[in-house]
Write an enzyme that holds these catalytic residues in place. Structure first.
Site, mmCIF file in Angstrom:
data_model
loop_
_atom_site.group_PDB
_atom_site.id
_atom_site.type_symbol
_atom_site.label_atom_id
_atom_site.label_comp_id
_atom_site.label_asym_id
_atom_site.label_seq_id
_atom_site.Cartn_x
_atom_site.Cartn_y
_atom_site.Cartn_z
ATOM 1 N N ASP A 1 -87.824 -4.043 -15.616
ATOM 2 C CA ASP A 1 -88.767 -3.810 -16.698
ATOM 3 C C ASP A 1 -89.479 -2.503 -16.345
ATOM 4 O OD1 ASP A 1 -90.545 -4.374 -18.914
ATOM 5 O OD2 ASP A 1 -92.033 -4.949 -17.412
ATOM 6 N N ASP B 1 -93.017 -1.281 -18.038
ATOM 7 C CA ASP B 1 -94.477 -1.328 -18.150
ATOM 8 C C ASP B 1 -95.092 -2.339 -17.191
ATOM 9 O OD1 ASP B 1 -94.971 0.559 -20.368
ATOM 10 O OD2 ASP B 1 -93.716 -0.828 -21.488
#
Length: 229
Positions: free
Chosen positions: A13, A15
């Site tokens: 991922d 963020d």
């Protein structure tokens, strides 16, 4: 000790995991909601983390009863993102781990709820590092990703875009958000979670391994080359 299974591919991922953008999201959204006399509470932020942009916009509007349509909200928040996102910095341990895996030929990818425009802003100062990831799947812009996290779509699409198309069981996901952990589990992938310290422990239970920082990760647990190699 839990039985960790060897993997061959790693999906990150972005963020709050590679980049310190969750803080910037909080600043931007808080500024916007305060214009309407509303606070942006942590409990709502946790629900939004990892969502596609339009889905999180609707959740915020509905939860806080903002007098905005989704397009109006997105137009306003995008102006704030353009100002803030280029300030994004790498989180501790992120660059070391990414470069280590790349150096040892481990295929690495990004699977994010971001849009292409948002990704470009956030990675303004990190273009060279981002070139090491292939593929990069951004669910808010990618037509093949039908549903956002916690659906498994973004991770399954990502695995399918590695040149050798590994089985899900051979992919290790790194996440910070509860929705992302659920998505990885739904995709049949192991998941290392690096949650915000405010995250309720009950929201980390589906993770294969929970760490305080990427600096604490030991690649050899999952059959990957150790850092001293």
């Amino acid at each position: 000790m839990p039985a960790y299974k060897p993997v061959t591919h790693v999906i990150f991922d972005m963020d709050g995991l590679l980049l310190d953008t969750e803080r910037l999201y909080t600043v931007a959204i808080s500024e916007l909601t305060e214009e309407y006399g509303k606070a942006y509470p942590w409990e709502l932020k946790v629900q939004c983390m990892g969502m596609k942009g339009d889905a999180s916009a609707k959740l915020i509007i509905d939860s806080l009863e903002l007098p905005l349509t989704v397009p109006e909200y997105l137009e306003k928040i995008d102006l704030k993102y353009k100002e803030l996102f280029p300030q994004a910095v790498l989180l501790p341990g992120a660059e070391r781990l990414v470069r280590h895996l790349h150096k040892h030929g481990v295929p690495i990818a990004i699977a994010s709820g971001s849009s292409q425009t948002s990704f470009d802003l956030k990675t303004t100062s990190h273009r060279e590092l981002m070139k090491l990831f292939n593929p990069v799947v951004l669910s808010s812009s990618d037509p093949e990703v039908k549903a956002g996290k916690p659906a498994p779509d973004v991770f399954l699409v990502c695995a399918g875009r590695f040149p050798d198309k590994p089985h899900s069981s051979k992919c290790l996901v790194f996440e910070d958000a509860p929705l992302g952990v659920k998505a990885a589990a739904a995709a049949g992938m192991q998941c290392v979670m690096v949650p915000d310290p405010r995250t309720d422990k009950s929201l980390t239970e589906e993770a294969t391994l929970v760490l305080e920082s990427l600096e604490d990760f030991k690649p050899e647990l999952f059959g990957l080359p150790p850092f001293n190699s």
